[in-house]
Design an enzyme around this catalytic site. Structure first.
Site, PDB file in Angstrom:
ATOM      1  N   GLU A 178       2.528   2.643  -8.011  1.00  0.00           N
ATOM      2  CA  GLU A 178       1.799   3.706  -7.922  1.00  0.00           C
ATOM      3  C   GLU A 178       1.934   4.596  -6.504  1.00  0.00           C
ATOM      4  OE1 GLU A 178      -2.440   1.217  -8.585  1.00  0.00           O
ATOM      5  OE2 GLU A 178      -1.352   0.513  -6.564  1.00  0.00           O
ATOM      6  N   ASN A 213      -5.003  -3.430  -7.202  1.00  0.00           N
ATOM      7  CA  ASN A 213      -5.182  -4.751  -7.233  1.00  0.00           C
ATOM      8  C   ASN A 213      -6.737  -4.645  -6.447  1.00  0.00           C
ATOM      9  OD1 ASN A 213      -2.936  -5.908  -6.163  1.00  0.00           O
ATOM     10  ND2 ASN A 213      -2.764  -4.922  -4.635  1.00  0.00           N
ATOM     11  N   SER A 238       0.095  -2.903  -0.615  1.00  0.00           N
ATOM     12  CA  SER A 238      -0.799  -3.761  -2.023  1.00  0.00           C
ATOM     13  C   SER A 238      -2.300  -2.988  -1.292  1.00  0.00           C
ATOM     14  CB  SER A 238      -1.124  -5.436  -1.513  1.00  0.00           C
ATOM     15  OG  SER A 238      -0.046  -5.898  -1.864  1.00  0.00           O
ATOM     16  N   HIS A 247       3.646   2.105  -4.362  1.00  0.00           N
ATOM     17  CA  HIS A 247       3.564   0.810  -4.757  1.00  0.00           C
ATOM     18  C   HIS A 247       3.772  -0.224  -5.900  1.00  0.00           C
ATOM     19  CE1 HIS A 247       0.116  -2.732  -5.010  1.00  0.00           C
ATOM     20  NE2 HIS A 247       1.239  -3.014  -4.680  1.00  0.00           N
TER      21      HIS A 247
HETATM   22  N1  LIG Z   1       4.335 -10.449  -3.324  1.00  0.00           N
HETATM   23  C1  LIG Z   1       3.634  -8.903  -3.976  1.00  0.00           C
HETATM   24  O1  LIG Z   1       3.200  -9.373  -4.770  1.00  0.00           O
HETATM   25  C2  LIG Z   1       3.295  -8.363  -3.802  1.00  0.00           C
HETATM   26  C3  LIG Z   1       2.986  -6.683  -4.953  1.00  0.00           C
HETATM   27  C4  LIG Z   1       3.524  -5.545  -4.467  1.00  0.00           C
HETATM   28  C5  LIG Z   1       3.210  -5.204  -3.134  1.00  0.00           C
HETATM   29  N2  LIG Z   1       2.797  -5.854  -1.834  1.00  0.00           N
HETATM   30  C6  LIG Z   1       3.404  -5.743  -0.433  1.00  0.00           C
HETATM   31  O2  LIG Z   1       4.257  -5.808  -0.118  1.00  0.00           O
HETATM   32  C7  LIG Z   1       4.873  -6.697   0.898  1.00  0.00           C
HETATM   33  C8  LIG Z   1       5.815  -7.240   1.185  1.00  0.00           C
HETATM   34  O3  LIG Z   1       5.498  -8.485   0.455  1.00  0.00           O
HETATM   35  P1  LIG Z   1       6.022  -9.454  -0.411  1.00  0.00           P
HETATM   36  O4  LIG Z   1       5.452 -10.787  -0.663  1.00  0.00           O
HETATM   37  O5  LIG Z   1       7.554  -8.771   0.097  1.00  0.00           O
HETATM   38  O6  LIG Z   1       6.539 -10.569   1.089  1.00  0.00           O
HETATM   39  P2  LIG Z   1       7.147 -11.278   1.747  1.00  0.00           P
HETATM   40  O7  LIG Z   1       6.273 -12.804   2.518  1.00  0.00           O
HETATM   41  O8  LIG Z   1       7.918 -11.947   1.308  1.00  0.00           O
HETATM   42  O9  LIG Z   1       8.288 -10.649   2.487  1.00  0.00           O
HETATM   43  C9  LIG Z   1       8.018  -9.910   3.837  1.00  0.00           C
HETATM   44  C10 LIG Z   1       9.055  -9.564   4.370  1.00  0.00           C
HETATM   45  O10 LIG Z   1       9.767  -8.537   5.749  1.00  0.00           O
HETATM   46  C11 LIG Z   1       9.815  -9.450   7.024  1.00  0.00           C
HETATM   47  N3  LIG Z   1       9.196  -8.857   8.411  1.00  0.00           N
HETATM   48  C12 LIG Z   1       8.166  -9.297   8.738  1.00  0.00           C
HETATM   49  N4  LIG Z   1       7.718  -8.226   9.404  1.00  0.00           N
HETATM   50  C13 LIG Z   1       8.999  -7.327  10.209  1.00  0.00           C
HETATM   51  C14 LIG Z   1       9.982  -6.335  10.350  1.00  0.00           C
HETATM   52  N5  LIG Z   1       8.912  -5.608  11.496  1.00  0.00           N
HETATM   53  N6  LIG Z   1      11.043  -6.286  10.626  1.00  0.00           N
HETATM   54  C15 LIG Z   1      11.513  -6.321   9.489  1.00  0.00           C
HETATM   55  N7  LIG Z   1      11.543  -6.969   8.521  1.00  0.00           N
HETATM   56  C16 LIG Z   1      10.068  -7.648   8.505  1.00  0.00           C
HETATM   57  C17 LIG Z   1      10.030 -11.086   6.815  1.00  0.00           C
HETATM   58  O11 LIG Z   1      10.949 -12.095   7.664  1.00  0.00           O
HETATM   59  C18 LIG Z   1       9.389 -11.325   4.929  1.00  0.00           C
HETATM   60  O12 LIG Z   1      11.210 -11.337   4.892  1.00  0.00           O
HETATM   61  C19 LIG Z   1       3.475  -6.069   0.928  1.00  0.00           C
HETATM   62  O13 LIG Z   1       3.035  -6.051   2.154  1.00  0.00           O
HETATM   63  C20 LIG Z   1       2.746  -6.808   0.332  1.00  0.00           C
HETATM   64  O14 LIG Z   1       1.046  -6.204   0.360  1.00  0.00           O
HETATM   65  C21 LIG Z   1       3.407  -7.363  -2.247  1.00  0.00           C
END
Ligand SMILES: NC(=O)c1ccc[n+]([C@@H]2O[C@H](COP(=O)([O-])OP(=O)(O)OC[C@H]3O[C@@H](n4cnc5c(N)ncnc54)[C@H](O)[C@@H]3O)[C@@H](O)[C@H]2O)c1
Length: 285
Positions: free
Chosen positions: A154, A192, A121, A142
Protein backbone atom coordinates in the site's frame (compact mmCIF):
# COMPACT_ATOMS: atom_id res chain seq x y z
CA UNK A 1 5.99 13.39 -13.76
CA UNK A 2 9.66 12.78 -13.12
CA UNK A 3 10.52 9.40 -11.62
CA UNK A 4 13.24 9.73 -8.97
CA UNK A 5 16.33 7.57 -9.54
CA UNK A 6 16.85 5.45 -6.45
CA UNK A 7 20.14 3.64 -5.88
CA UNK A 8 20.46 3.37 -2.11
CA UNK A 9 17.61 2.49 0.23
CA UNK A 10 18.00 2.95 3.98
CA UNK A 11 15.79 0.54 5.95
CA UNK A 12 15.38 1.62 9.57
CA UNK A 13 14.43 -1.11 12.02
CA UNK A 14 15.78 -4.62 11.42
CA UNK A 15 12.92 -6.53 13.06
CA UNK A 16 10.22 -8.63 11.41
CA UNK A 17 9.46 -6.11 8.64
CA UNK A 18 12.73 -4.22 8.26
CA UNK A 19 14.68 -7.40 7.70
CA UNK A 20 12.23 -8.63 5.05
CA UNK A 21 12.14 -5.26 3.29
CA UNK A 22 15.97 -5.10 3.23
CA UNK A 23 16.03 -8.55 1.60
CA UNK A 24 13.45 -7.51 -1.00
CA UNK A 25 15.33 -4.29 -1.82
CA UNK A 26 18.73 -6.00 -2.16
CA UNK A 27 17.23 -8.77 -4.28
CA UNK A 28 15.80 -6.11 -6.62
CA UNK A 29 19.33 -4.73 -7.06
CA UNK A 30 19.35 -1.72 -4.71
CA UNK A 31 22.16 -0.90 -2.30
CA UNK A 32 20.72 -1.24 1.19
CA UNK A 33 21.67 0.26 4.53
CA UNK A 34 19.95 -1.76 7.27
CA UNK A 35 19.84 0.28 10.48
CA UNK A 36 18.75 -0.69 14.00
CA UNK A 37 19.72 0.55 17.45
CA UNK A 38 20.06 -3.02 18.67
CA UNK A 39 23.21 -4.92 17.54
CA UNK A 40 21.66 -8.32 18.39
CA UNK A 41 18.68 -7.53 16.13
CA UNK A 42 21.05 -6.56 13.31
CA UNK A 43 22.88 -9.85 13.63
CA UNK A 44 19.59 -11.77 13.67
CA UNK A 45 18.47 -9.85 10.58
CA UNK A 46 21.65 -10.79 8.72
CA UNK A 47 21.18 -14.44 9.68
CA UNK A 48 17.51 -14.39 8.63
CA UNK A 49 18.27 -12.85 5.24
CA UNK A 50 21.10 -15.34 4.70
CA UNK A 51 18.84 -18.27 5.61
CA UNK A 52 16.06 -17.09 3.30
CA UNK A 53 18.51 -16.63 0.42
CA UNK A 54 20.00 -20.10 1.08
CA UNK A 55 16.50 -21.50 0.61
CA UNK A 56 16.20 -19.61 -2.70
CA UNK A 57 19.49 -21.20 -3.86
CA UNK A 58 18.23 -24.66 -2.85
CA UNK A 59 15.02 -24.08 -4.78
CA UNK A 60 17.02 -22.95 -7.84
CA UNK A 61 15.50 -19.44 -7.77
CA UNK A 62 18.94 -17.77 -7.53
CA UNK A 63 22.51 -18.97 -8.14
CA UNK A 64 25.23 -19.17 -5.49
CA UNK A 65 26.88 -16.09 -7.10
CA UNK A 66 23.61 -14.13 -6.91
CA UNK A 67 23.25 -15.17 -3.25
CA UNK A 68 26.60 -13.53 -2.47
CA UNK A 69 25.87 -10.48 -4.63
CA UNK A 70 22.54 -9.84 -2.84
CA UNK A 71 24.06 -10.29 0.60
CA UNK A 72 26.95 -7.95 -0.29
CA UNK A 73 24.45 -5.21 -1.13
CA UNK A 74 23.28 -4.97 2.49
CA UNK A 75 25.29 -2.95 4.96
CA UNK A 76 24.21 -3.54 8.59
CA UNK A 77 24.74 -0.62 10.95
CA UNK A 78 23.75 0.89 14.28
CA UNK A 79 25.30 4.23 13.28
CA UNK A 80 22.66 6.75 12.24
CA UNK A 81 25.16 8.91 10.38
CA UNK A 82 25.60 6.03 7.85
CA UNK A 83 21.89 6.22 6.97
CA UNK A 84 22.20 8.12 3.69
CA UNK A 85 20.18 7.32 0.59
CA UNK A 86 17.62 8.53 -1.92
CA UNK A 87 14.89 6.60 -0.07
CA UNK A 88 14.42 5.85 3.61
CA UNK A 89 11.96 3.15 4.64
CA UNK A 90 11.19 3.39 8.35
CA UNK A 91 10.04 0.12 10.01
CA UNK A 92 10.56 0.75 13.73
CA UNK A 93 8.07 0.40 16.60
CA UNK A 94 4.48 1.47 15.92
CA UNK A 95 4.65 4.76 17.87
CA UNK A 96 4.11 8.14 16.25
CA UNK A 97 6.61 10.11 18.34
CA UNK A 98 9.38 7.53 17.84
CA UNK A 99 8.85 7.71 14.06
CA UNK A 100 8.80 11.54 14.02
CA UNK A 101 11.93 11.68 16.12
CA UNK A 102 13.78 9.24 13.85
CA UNK A 103 12.74 11.03 10.63
CA UNK A 104 13.93 14.37 12.02
CA UNK A 105 17.31 12.84 12.88
CA UNK A 106 17.57 11.25 9.42
CA UNK A 107 16.70 14.56 7.74
CA UNK A 108 19.83 16.04 9.35
CA UNK A 109 22.11 13.53 7.56
CA UNK A 110 20.30 13.37 4.20
CA UNK A 111 19.61 15.69 1.25
CA UNK A 112 16.34 17.63 1.39
CA UNK A 113 14.92 15.61 -1.54
CA UNK A 114 15.40 12.19 0.08
CA UNK A 115 12.09 10.32 0.10
CA UNK A 116 10.87 9.54 3.62
CA UNK A 117 8.64 6.46 3.66
CA UNK A 118 6.97 4.91 6.68
CA UNK A 119 5.99 1.25 6.81
CA UNK A 120 3.45 2.09 9.51
CA UNK A 121 0.40 -0.20 9.61
CA UNK A 122 -1.93 2.35 11.11
CA UNK A 123 -0.43 5.69 12.11
CA UNK A 124 -1.76 8.62 10.10
CA UNK A 125 0.78 9.83 7.53
CA UNK A 126 -0.60 13.35 7.99
CA UNK A 127 0.05 13.12 11.74
CA UNK A 128 3.67 12.04 11.21
CA UNK A 129 4.11 14.71 8.50
CA UNK A 130 2.93 17.39 10.95
CA UNK A 131 5.95 16.65 13.16
CA UNK A 132 8.73 16.59 10.57
CA UNK A 133 10.73 19.23 8.77
CA UNK A 134 9.91 18.19 5.16
CA UNK A 135 6.24 17.01 5.23
CA UNK A 136 5.97 16.89 1.41
CA UNK A 137 8.75 14.24 1.36
CA UNK A 138 6.75 11.85 3.59
CA UNK A 139 4.68 8.96 2.25
CA UNK A 140 3.38 5.63 3.55
CA UNK A 141 4.93 2.51 2.03
CA UNK A 142 3.21 -0.42 3.67
CA UNK A 143 4.68 -3.86 3.00
CA UNK A 144 2.97 -6.99 4.31
CA UNK A 145 4.39 -9.80 6.39
CA UNK A 146 6.43 -11.75 5.32
CA UNK A 147 7.75 -9.02 3.01
CA UNK A 148 9.74 -11.33 0.70
CA UNK A 149 6.58 -13.34 -0.08
CA UNK A 150 3.67 -10.92 0.05
CA UNK A 151 3.02 -9.12 -3.24
CA UNK A 152 0.84 -6.22 -2.07
CA UNK A 153 2.32 -2.86 -1.05
CA UNK A 154 0.00 0.00 0.00
CA UNK A 155 1.32 3.46 -0.92
CA UNK A 156 -0.32 6.04 1.32
CA UNK A 157 -0.53 9.55 -0.02
CA UNK A 158 -0.79 12.13 2.75
CA UNK A 159 -2.28 15.61 2.31
CA UNK A 160 1.20 17.12 1.85
CA UNK A 161 2.86 14.25 -0.06
CA UNK A 162 4.49 15.39 -3.29
CA UNK A 163 2.67 13.45 -6.09
CA UNK A 164 6.00 12.86 -7.87
CA UNK A 165 7.06 10.76 -4.87
CA UNK A 166 3.99 8.57 -5.21
CA UNK A 167 4.82 8.02 -8.90
CA UNK A 168 8.44 7.18 -8.00
CA UNK A 169 7.32 4.64 -5.41
CA UNK A 170 4.86 2.97 -7.79
CA UNK A 171 7.82 2.38 -10.13
CA UNK A 172 10.01 1.22 -7.24
CA UNK A 173 7.44 -1.29 -5.96
CA UNK A 174 7.03 -2.66 -9.48
CA UNK A 175 10.81 -3.02 -9.77
CA UNK A 176 10.60 -5.23 -6.65
CA UNK A 177 8.10 -7.48 -8.53
CA UNK A 178 5.32 -6.37 -6.19
CA UNK A 179 1.86 -4.88 -6.63
CA UNK A 180 1.46 -1.21 -5.59
CA UNK A 181 -1.95 0.13 -4.55
CA UNK A 182 -2.35 3.85 -3.81
CA UNK A 183 -4.48 4.52 -0.70
CA UNK A 184 -5.83 7.55 1.11
CA UNK A 185 -4.63 8.32 4.62
CA UNK A 186 -7.49 6.91 6.71
CA UNK A 187 -7.32 4.75 9.88
CA UNK A 188 -5.76 1.36 9.06
CA UNK A 189 -5.60 2.35 5.35
CA UNK A 190 -7.35 -0.49 3.46
CA UNK A 191 -6.10 -3.91 4.57
CA UNK A 192 -5.64 -3.25 8.28
CA UNK A 193 -9.05 -1.55 8.51
CA UNK A 194 -10.86 -4.44 6.89
CA UNK A 195 -8.83 -7.05 8.83
CA UNK A 196 -9.54 -5.65 12.34
CA UNK A 197 -12.69 -7.71 13.02
CA UNK A 198 -10.88 -10.89 11.92
CA UNK A 199 -8.58 -10.64 14.94
CA UNK A 200 -10.93 -8.93 17.39
CA UNK A 201 -14.02 -11.12 16.89
CA UNK A 202 -11.83 -14.24 17.20
CA UNK A 203 -10.45 -12.98 20.52
CA UNK A 204 -13.96 -12.06 21.78
CA UNK A 205 -15.07 -15.63 21.05
CA UNK A 206 -12.18 -17.03 23.06
CA UNK A 207 -12.68 -14.51 25.89
CA UNK A 208 -16.35 -15.44 26.21
CA UNK A 209 -15.50 -19.15 26.28
CA UNK A 210 -17.26 -19.96 23.02
CA UNK A 211 -14.20 -21.53 21.43
CA UNK A 212 -10.53 -22.28 22.00
CA UNK A 213 -7.95 -20.39 19.95
CA UNK A 214 -6.66 -23.52 18.22
CA UNK A 215 -10.16 -24.53 17.27
CA UNK A 216 -10.86 -21.05 15.88
CA UNK A 217 -7.70 -21.25 13.74
CA UNK A 218 -8.60 -24.73 12.46
CA UNK A 219 -12.14 -23.71 11.56
CA UNK A 220 -11.11 -20.53 9.74
CA UNK A 221 -8.34 -22.31 7.84
CA UNK A 222 -10.85 -25.03 6.85
CA UNK A 223 -13.12 -22.21 5.64
CA UNK A 224 -10.39 -21.07 3.26
CA UNK A 225 -8.37 -18.45 5.15
CA UNK A 226 -4.65 -19.04 4.64
CA UNK A 227 -3.87 -18.53 8.35
CA UNK A 228 -6.20 -18.57 11.33
CA UNK A 229 -6.32 -15.28 13.31
CA UNK A 230 -4.23 -16.54 16.25
CA UNK A 231 -1.42 -17.94 14.07
CA UNK A 232 -1.48 -14.72 12.09
CA UNK A 233 -1.25 -12.52 15.21
CA UNK A 234 1.72 -14.59 16.42
CA UNK A 235 3.42 -14.03 13.04
CA UNK A 236 2.69 -10.29 13.02
CA UNK A 237 3.71 -9.79 16.66
CA UNK A 238 1.07 -9.28 19.35
CA UNK A 239 2.63 -5.98 20.40
CA UNK A 240 2.42 -4.58 16.87
CA UNK A 241 -1.06 -5.99 16.24
CA UNK A 242 -2.33 -4.52 19.53
CA UNK A 243 -0.85 -1.09 18.72
CA UNK A 244 -2.52 -1.17 15.31
CA UNK A 245 -5.89 -2.13 16.86
CA UNK A 246 -5.57 0.65 19.43
CA UNK A 247 -4.65 3.32 16.88
CA UNK A 248 -7.44 2.35 14.45
CA UNK A 249 -9.97 2.22 17.34
CA UNK A 250 -8.92 5.64 18.69
CA UNK A 251 -8.78 7.28 15.24
CA UNK A 252 -12.32 6.04 14.46
CA UNK A 253 -13.69 7.54 17.71
CA UNK A 254 -13.48 4.39 19.89
CA UNK A 255 -16.37 2.31 18.51
CA UNK A 256 -17.27 -0.54 20.89
CA UNK A 257 -17.10 -3.16 18.09
CA UNK A 258 -13.40 -2.39 17.52
CA UNK A 259 -12.28 -2.12 21.15
CA UNK A 260 -8.80 -3.75 21.54
CA UNK A 261 -8.89 -7.11 23.31
CA UNK A 262 -7.83 -7.78 26.92
CA UNK A 263 -6.85 -11.29 25.82
CA UNK A 264 -4.12 -9.75 23.67
CA UNK A 265 -3.17 -7.14 26.27
CA UNK A 266 -2.67 -9.88 28.91
CA UNK A 267 -0.29 -11.76 26.59
CA UNK A 268 1.72 -8.60 25.95
CA UNK A 269 1.93 -7.83 29.68
CA UNK A 270 3.49 -11.28 30.12
CA UNK A 271 6.10 -10.55 27.41
CA UNK A 272 4.45 -13.02 25.02
CA UNK A 273 4.67 -11.25 21.63
CA UNK A 274 4.36 -14.28 19.35
CA UNK A 275 7.03 -15.86 17.15
CA UNK A 276 9.62 -13.19 17.90
CA UNK A 277 9.63 -14.06 21.62
CA UNK A 278 9.03 -17.79 20.94
CA UNK A 279 5.67 -17.62 22.74
CA UNK A 280 2.37 -15.99 21.93
CA UNK A 281 -0.85 -17.93 21.59
CA UNK A 282 1.36 -20.85 20.45
CA UNK A 283 4.89 -21.82 21.47
CA UNK A 284 7.85 -21.89 19.05
CA UNK A 285 11.31 -23.49 19.18
N1 LIG B 1 4.68 -7.18 11.93
C1 LIG B 1 3.90 -7.04 10.88
O1 LIG B 1 3.21 -7.97 10.44
C2 LIG B 1 3.85 -5.71 10.16
C3 LIG B 1 3.31 -5.67 8.87
C4 LIG B 1 3.31 -4.46 8.17
C5 LIG B 1 3.79 -3.32 8.78
N2 LIG B 1 4.29 -3.38 10.05
C6 LIG B 1 4.82 -2.14 10.63
O2 LIG B 1 6.24 -2.15 10.48
C7 LIG B 1 6.84 -1.49 11.60
C8 LIG B 1 7.80 -2.44 12.27
O3 LIG B 1 7.11 -3.59 12.71
P1 LIG B 1 7.88 -4.95 13.03
O4 LIG B 1 6.85 -6.00 13.16
O5 LIG B 1 9.01 -5.14 12.09
O6 LIG B 1 8.45 -4.60 14.49
P2 LIG B 1 9.61 -5.35 15.30
O7 LIG B 1 9.27 -5.17 16.73
O8 LIG B 1 9.84 -6.72 14.78
O9 LIG B 1 10.93 -4.49 14.93
C9 LIG B 1 11.07 -3.14 15.25
C10 LIG B 1 12.56 -2.84 15.31
O10 LIG B 1 12.74 -1.42 15.41
C11 LIG B 1 13.89 -1.21 16.20
N3 LIG B 1 13.84 0.17 16.68
C12 LIG B 1 13.04 0.71 17.61
N4 LIG B 1 13.25 2.03 17.71
C13 LIG B 1 14.22 2.34 16.82
C14 LIG B 1 14.88 3.53 16.43
N5 LIG B 1 14.59 4.70 16.99
N6 LIG B 1 15.82 3.46 15.46
C15 LIG B 1 16.13 2.29 14.88
N7 LIG B 1 15.54 1.12 15.19
C16 LIG B 1 14.61 1.15 16.16
C17 LIG B 1 13.82 -2.26 17.30
O11 LIG B 1 15.11 -2.51 17.82
C18 LIG B 1 13.27 -3.46 16.52
O12 LIG B 1 14.31 -4.27 16.03
C19 LIG B 1 5.69 -1.00 12.49
O13 LIG B 1 5.38 0.31 12.15
C20 LIG B 1 4.56 -1.94 12.10
O14 LIG B 1 3.28 -1.38 12.32
C21 LIG B 1 4.35 -4.55 10.75
Amino acid sequence: MEIRKIETIVVCGAGTMGSGIAQVAATAGYQVVQFDLNEAVLLASRQRIQKNLEKSVEKGKITRDQFQEILNKVQFTSDLTSCKGELIIEAIIEQKDAKINLFNQLIEVNDSDTILASNTSSISINAIAAGIRYPSQLVGLHFFNPAPLMKLVEIIQGKATNPAIVASLVALVQSMQKKPVICKDSPGFIVNRVARPYYLEAMYLVQSGQTHFEQADKVLEAAGFKMGPFKLMDLIGLDINYSVSTIVWEDLGKPERLRPSVVQKNKIDQGQFGMKTKKGFYEYE
